[in-house]
Design a protein around this motif. Structure first.
Motif, PDB file in Angstrom:
ATOM      1  N   VAL A  19      19.648  83.609 -18.349  1.00 18.25           N
ATOM      2  CA  VAL A  19      18.271  82.629 -17.323  1.00 18.25           C
ATOM      3  C   VAL A  19      19.177  80.773 -16.992  1.00 18.25           C
ATOM      4  O   VAL A  19      20.166  80.997 -17.142  1.00 18.25           O
ATOM      5  N   GLU A  20      18.826  81.340 -15.564  1.00 13.64           N
ATOM      6  CA  GLU A  20      18.641  80.396 -14.609  1.00 13.64           C
ATOM      7  C   GLU A  20      18.317  79.245 -15.521  1.00 13.64           C
ATOM      8  O   GLU A  20      18.732  78.069 -14.991  1.00 13.64           O
ATOM      9  N   LYS A  21      17.302  79.262 -15.597  1.00 12.42           N
ATOM     10  CA  LYS A  21      16.055  78.274 -15.580  1.00 12.42           C
ATOM     11  C   LYS A  21      14.973  78.432 -16.580  1.00 12.42           C
ATOM     12  O   LYS A  21      14.505  79.110 -17.039  1.00 12.42           O
ATOM     13  N   CYS A  22      14.744  77.057 -17.483  1.00 16.20           N
ATOM     14  CA  CYS A  22      13.852  77.802 -18.578  1.00 16.20           C
ATOM     15  C   CYS A  22      12.475  76.155 -18.374  1.00 16.20           C
ATOM     16  O   CYS A  22      12.298  75.594 -18.073  1.00 16.20           O
ATOM     17  N   VAL A  23      11.700  76.605 -18.407  1.00 20.93           N
ATOM     18  CA  VAL A  23       9.946  75.824 -18.799  1.00 20.93           C
ATOM     19  C   VAL A  23       9.754  75.594 -19.983  1.00 20.93           C
ATOM     20  O   VAL A  23       9.830  76.520 -20.226  1.00 20.93           O
ATOM     21  N   SER A  24       9.468  74.355 -20.549  1.00 16.95           N
ATOM     22  CA  SER A  24       9.620  74.578 -21.460  1.00 16.95           C
ATOM     23  C   SER A  24       7.637  75.128 -22.253  1.00 16.95           C
ATOM     24  O   SER A  24       6.989  75.391 -20.979  1.00 16.95           O
ATOM     25  N   GLU A  25       7.396  74.859 -23.381  1.00 18.09           N
ATOM     26  CA  GLU A  25       5.366  75.132 -23.571  1.00 18.09           C
ATOM     27  C   GLU A  25       5.050  74.528 -22.918  1.00 18.09           C
ATOM     28  O   GLU A  25       5.215  72.718 -23.080  1.00 18.09           O
ATOM     29  N   PHE A  26       3.760  74.267 -22.815  1.00 14.12           N
ATOM     30  CA  PHE A  26       2.745  73.313 -21.598  1.00 14.12           C
ATOM     31  C   PHE A  26       2.651  72.254 -22.624  1.00 14.12           C
ATOM     32  O   PHE A  26       2.469  72.500 -24.003  1.00 14.12           O
ATOM     33  N   ILE A  27       2.474  71.516 -22.277  1.00 11.02           N
ATOM     34  CA  ILE A  27       1.820  69.797 -22.773  1.00 11.02           C
ATOM     35  C   ILE A  27       1.356  69.559 -22.535  1.00 11.02           C
ATOM     36  O   ILE A  27       0.531  69.441 -20.832  1.00 11.02           O
ATOM     37  N   ARG A  28       0.158  69.557 -22.726  1.00 14.52           N
ATOM     38  CA  ARG A  28      -1.557  69.623 -22.786  1.00 14.52           C
ATOM     39  C   ARG A  28      -1.702  67.715 -22.508  1.00 14.52           C
ATOM     40  O   ARG A  28      -1.592  67.300 -23.098  1.00 14.52           O
ATOM     41  N   ILE A  29      -2.443  67.810 -21.790  1.00 16.00           N
ATOM     42  CA  ILE A  29      -2.691  66.462 -20.993  1.00 16.00           C
ATOM     43  C   ILE A  29      -4.019  66.466 -20.762  1.00 16.00           C
ATOM     44  O   ILE A  29      -4.776  67.150 -20.137  1.00 16.00           O
ATOM     45  N   THR A  30      -4.713  65.126 -21.328  1.00 16.13           N
ATOM     46  CA  THR A  30      -6.413  64.968 -21.222  1.00 16.13           C
ATOM     47  C   THR A  30      -6.219  63.803 -20.652  1.00 16.13           C
ATOM     48  O   THR A  30      -6.877  63.545 -19.482  1.00 16.13           O
ATOM     49  N   PRO A  57      19.272  74.176 -17.927  1.00 18.82           N
ATOM     50  CA  PRO A  57      18.251  73.397 -17.134  1.00 18.82           C
ATOM     51  C   PRO A  57      16.466  73.778 -17.707  1.00 18.82           C
ATOM     52  O   PRO A  57      16.707  74.786 -17.531  1.00 18.82           O
ATOM     53  N   VAL A  58      15.567  72.826 -18.330  1.00 21.62           N
ATOM     54  CA  VAL A  58      14.363  72.840 -19.323  1.00 21.62           C
ATOM     55  C   VAL A  58      13.635  72.459 -18.430  1.00 21.62           C
ATOM     56  O   VAL A  58      13.755  70.520 -18.181  1.00 21.62           O
ATOM     57  N   TRP A  59      12.611  72.655 -17.417  1.00 22.65           N
ATOM     58  CA  TRP A  59      10.811  71.843 -16.935  1.00 22.65           C
ATOM     59  C   TRP A  59      10.118  71.875 -17.594  1.00 22.65           C
ATOM     60  O   TRP A  59       9.832  72.877 -18.213  1.00 22.65           O
ATOM     61  N   PRO A  60       9.846  70.623 -17.936  1.00 21.25           N
ATOM     62  CA  PRO A  60       8.934  70.091 -18.473  1.00 21.25           C
ATOM     63  C   PRO A  60       7.082  70.878 -17.750  1.00 21.25           C
ATOM     64  O   PRO A  60       7.419  70.750 -16.555  1.00 21.25           O
ATOM     65  N   GLN A  61       6.706  71.393 -18.538  1.00 24.47           N
ATOM     66  CA  GLN A  61       5.456  71.774 -18.040  1.00 24.47           C
ATOM     67  C   GLN A  61       4.019  71.542 -18.473  1.00 24.47           C
ATOM     68  O   GLN A  61       3.989  71.250 -19.599  1.00 24.47           O
ATOM     69  N   LEU A  62       2.733  70.701 -17.951  1.00 28.01           N
ATOM     70  CA  LEU A  62       2.201  70.163 -18.002  1.00 28.01           C
ATOM     71  C   LEU A  62       0.945  70.905 -17.404  1.00 28.01           C
ATOM     72  O   LEU A  62       0.839  71.970 -16.732  1.00 28.01           O
ATOM     73  N   LEU A  63       0.044  70.719 -18.861  1.00 28.56           N
ATOM     74  CA  LEU A  63      -1.495  71.622 -18.816  1.00 28.56           C
ATOM     75  C   LEU A  63      -2.507  70.651 -18.579  1.00 28.56           C
ATOM     76  O   LEU A  63      -2.444  69.691 -19.229  1.00 28.56           O
ATOM     77  N   GLY A  64      -3.263  70.378 -17.523  1.00 27.94           N
ATOM     78  CA  GLY A  64      -4.720  69.908 -17.293  1.00 27.94           C
ATOM     79  C   GLY A  64      -5.412  70.198 -16.572  1.00 27.94           C
ATOM     80  O   GLY A  64      -5.309  70.754 -15.380  1.00 27.94           O
ATOM     81  N   SER A  65      -6.368  69.092 -16.655  1.00 31.15           N
ATOM     82  CA  SER A  65      -7.790  68.925 -14.823  1.00 31.15           C
ATOM     83  C   SER A  65      -7.458  67.590 -14.573  1.00 31.15           C
ATOM     84  O   SER A  65      -8.107  67.522 -13.086  1.00 31.15           O
ATOM     85  N   ASP A  66      -6.761  66.650 -15.268  1.00 26.23           N
ATOM     86  CA  ASP A  66      -7.042  65.373 -14.553  1.00 26.23           C
ATOM     87  C   ASP A  66      -5.810  65.040 -14.369  1.00 26.23           C
ATOM     88  O   ASP A  66      -4.900  64.998 -13.855  1.00 26.23           O
ATOM     89  N   ALA A  67      -6.566  65.234 -12.085  1.00 31.30           N
ATOM     90  CA  ALA A  67      -5.180  64.707 -11.411  1.00 31.30           C
ATOM     91  C   ALA A  67      -4.178  63.516 -11.080  1.00 31.30           C
ATOM     92  O   ALA A  67      -2.621  63.884 -11.403  1.00 31.30           O
TER      93      ALA A  67
END
Length: 317
Positions: A19-30, A57-67
């Motif tokens: 595995v070269e890199k991981c992406v985290s579970e999504f972090i829900r941003i409101t 390496p672990v990259w955080p993943q963000l989820l949301g619609s508010d730029a």
């Protein structure tokens, strides 16, 4: 993958290698800037150089619609040492889509561009911003427009799950359609979706023209899958475990015992038995022995009962 590939499985699966890199579970941003403590709950690796025990390496993943809010949280993650920021435009969950997040955003390419651009502007140039998308929401008519919008916003790489939101996780995955996306942009494109075996990975690469594969449920069901894929391609990187190739159920035993040790150390008691069942549920797709193990412990709830069962139900290290 929310509720599945958390820091416990990231630790365990990256020990196998490949595995070269991981992406985290999504972090829900409101509509708020999350505290460092809250961000660390999803990505505790940030406290240890943003890497798993095996050094991946672990990259955080963000989820949301508010730029604006996504950009603020991305900046905080960058300050905490995130090596990259990934944005989720692929989640098909109804509750996420109903609030305008995940795959729902694929209906408006301009919104995708604006979100990526805001996040790109908020983090240092040295930190890549990447994005994951599906082929579309109800259909794939906007797939190329969405990919171009992500690129225009500043995405350094695009992962494409080769199905629409409407298609969910039902086979097949349309890897050949990812080839159209790849040809529409200049940034690297990664193929994802329905990759359960070496043969699937080879077919996905051949049909998409991509040189990078993202694994999800497939590597949970078959922990040595990444190494097996690389071995088939003639490249096997270093590992703290064993050389390339598939693993037997007996060889998997030490990994499962390590998983249980981490789970009992870091997860709440009410979560521990369920996490073992969850992993066994996917492992039985590839290992017949996992079906027997799942049947034996499916009624267990107390960690002490699972501990006793592990001594005989899973091969010892």
């Amino acid at each position: 993958m929310e509720g599945l590939l958390d820091f416990v499985l990231r630790d365990i699966l990256t020990r196998v290698g490949g595995v070269e890199k991981c992406v985290s579970e999504f972090i829900r941003i409101t509509h708020s800037l999350m505290s460092e403590k809250a961000l660390l709950r999803t990505v505790p690796e940030l406290a240890h150089g943003a890497r798993t025990f095996a050094g991946v390496p672990v990259w955080p993943q963000l989820l949301g619609s508010d730029a604006v809010c996504l950009a603020e949280n991305a900046a905080r993650l960058a300050e905490m040492g995130a090596p990259g920021i990934d944005l989720n435009f692929g989640c098909p969950a109804k509750v996420v889509n109903r609030h305008g997040g995940g795959a729902a955003l694929l209906q408006d390419p301009e919104v995708l561009r604006a979100i990526v651009a805001a996040v790109r502007a908020a983090v240092p140039a040295s930190i890549p911003v990447t994005a994951k998308m599906r082929l579309g929401f109800n259909d794939d008519s906007l797939a190329l427009d969405c990919a171009r919008a992500l690129e225009a916003g500043g995405a350094a790489e695009i992962v494409v799950h080769a199905r629409t939101k409407a298609q969910g996780y039902r086979p097949p995955a349309y890897w050949d359609r990812v080839a159209d996306v790849r040809e529409a942009v200049r940034v690297p494109v990664v193929v994802n979706g329905e990759i359960w075996s070496v043969e699937d990975a080879q077919a996905a690469v051949a049909q998409s023209g991509c040189h990078i594969v993202m694994l999800g449920r497939g590597i949970v069901a078959r922990p040595a899958l990444a190494r097996s894929v690389l071995a088939a391609m003639g490249t096997v990187p270093g590992s703290i475990a064993q050389p390339g190739g598939d693993w037997s159920w007996k060889e998997l035993g030490p990994l499962m015992h390590a998983f249980w040790q981490i789970a009992t150390t870091h997860l709440e008691k009410k979560q521990q038995a369920g996490r073992v069942k969850q992993w066994l549920n996917l492992l039985r797709r590839h290992y017949p022995e996992a079906q027997t193990a799942f049947d034996e412990m499916r009624t267990l709830v107390k960690p002490s009962d699972v501990e006793d069962w592990m001594r005989t139900g899973i091969p010892q290290p």
